[in-house]
Design an enzyme around this catalytic site. Structure first.
Site, mmCIF file in Angstrom:
data_model
loop_
_atom_site.group_PDB
_atom_site.id
_atom_site.type_symbol
_atom_site.label_atom_id
_atom_site.label_comp_id
_atom_site.label_asym_id
_atom_site.label_seq_id
_atom_site.Cartn_x
_atom_site.Cartn_y
_atom_site.Cartn_z
ATOM 1 N N CYS A 255 0.801 -1.233 0.000
ATOM 2 C CA CYS A 255 0.000 0.000 0.000
ATOM 3 C C CYS A 255 0.825 1.271 0.000
ATOM 4 O O CYS A 255 0.268 2.362 -0.085
ATOM 5 C CB CYS A 255 -0.956 0.013 1.195
ATOM 6 N N CYS B 73 -2.906 -1.533 5.561
ATOM 7 C CA CYS B 73 -3.500 -2.586 4.720
ATOM 8 C C CYS B 73 -3.447 -3.959 5.381
ATOM 9 O O CYS B 73 -3.810 -4.946 4.747
ATOM 10 C CB CYS B 73 -2.814 -2.622 3.358
ATOM 11 N N CYS C 78 12.115 -7.636 12.967
ATOM 12 C CA CYS C 78 12.680 -8.551 11.983
ATOM 13 C C CYS C 78 11.676 -8.652 10.832
ATOM 14 O O CYS C 78 10.620 -9.256 10.974
ATOM 15 C CB CYS C 78 12.909 -9.906 12.658
HETATM 16 ZN ZN LIG Z 1 0.469 -1.722 3.790
#
Ligand SMILES: [Zn+2]
Length: 142
Positions: free
Chosen positions: A60, A109, A129
């Site tokens: 996104c 998102c 990580c």
């Molecule tokens: Zn995203």
């Protein structure tokens, strides 16, 4: 009413169905980001990348991490001491594989990004990580 419009733009969640994500992403991006997969260590584009810039969500475009907070963890995955803004990501308990880990997701998102551990360096003591395949580096100009 103008104030209301500004507010709704700030809360611009990206919601797509599975087919739309499959069309937009590569199979590996889809597997990791949308199905909570993990890329093999030392295979991603960014695990030893030191270029300055902003790491954005590959799904996104949300700004997630800064190269300034990146450190060499030796794990084979890009590692950061913190997200570039507290609102960019959220965490949730992941109880897969017989252990409890803190999953890191994109706040915009809901993409799976990786996990956060408490064995990172100062100043935060955190180690985010993150899978390279979930990120897209926007290189700083100049
Ligand atoms: Zn995203």
């Amino acid at each position: 009413m103008e104030g209301f419009e500004v507010e709704s733009k700030m809360n611009d969640k990206v919601i797509k169905d599975k087919a739309a994500w499959q069309t937009q992403l590569t199979p590996e991006q889809f597997r990791v980001c949308r199905e909570k997969g993990t890329e093999p260590a030392f295979t991603g584009a960014y695990h030893d990348c030191k270029a300055p810039g902003t790491y954005r969500c590959v799904c996104c475009g949300q700004a997630l991490f800064s190269s300034e907070d990146k450190f060499d963890s030796g794990t084979g995955w890009p590692s950061f001491t913190r997200p570039c803004s507290a609102e960019g990501v959220y965490t949730g308990a992941d109880r897969s594989l017989g252990m409890v880990r803190m999953e890191v997701l994109c706040a915009r998102c809901d993409a799976h990004l990786g996990h956060v551990f408490d064995d990172g360096p100062a100043p935060t003591g955190k180690r985010y990580c993150i899978n390279s395949v979930c990120l897209e580096l926007e290189r700083a100009s100049g």
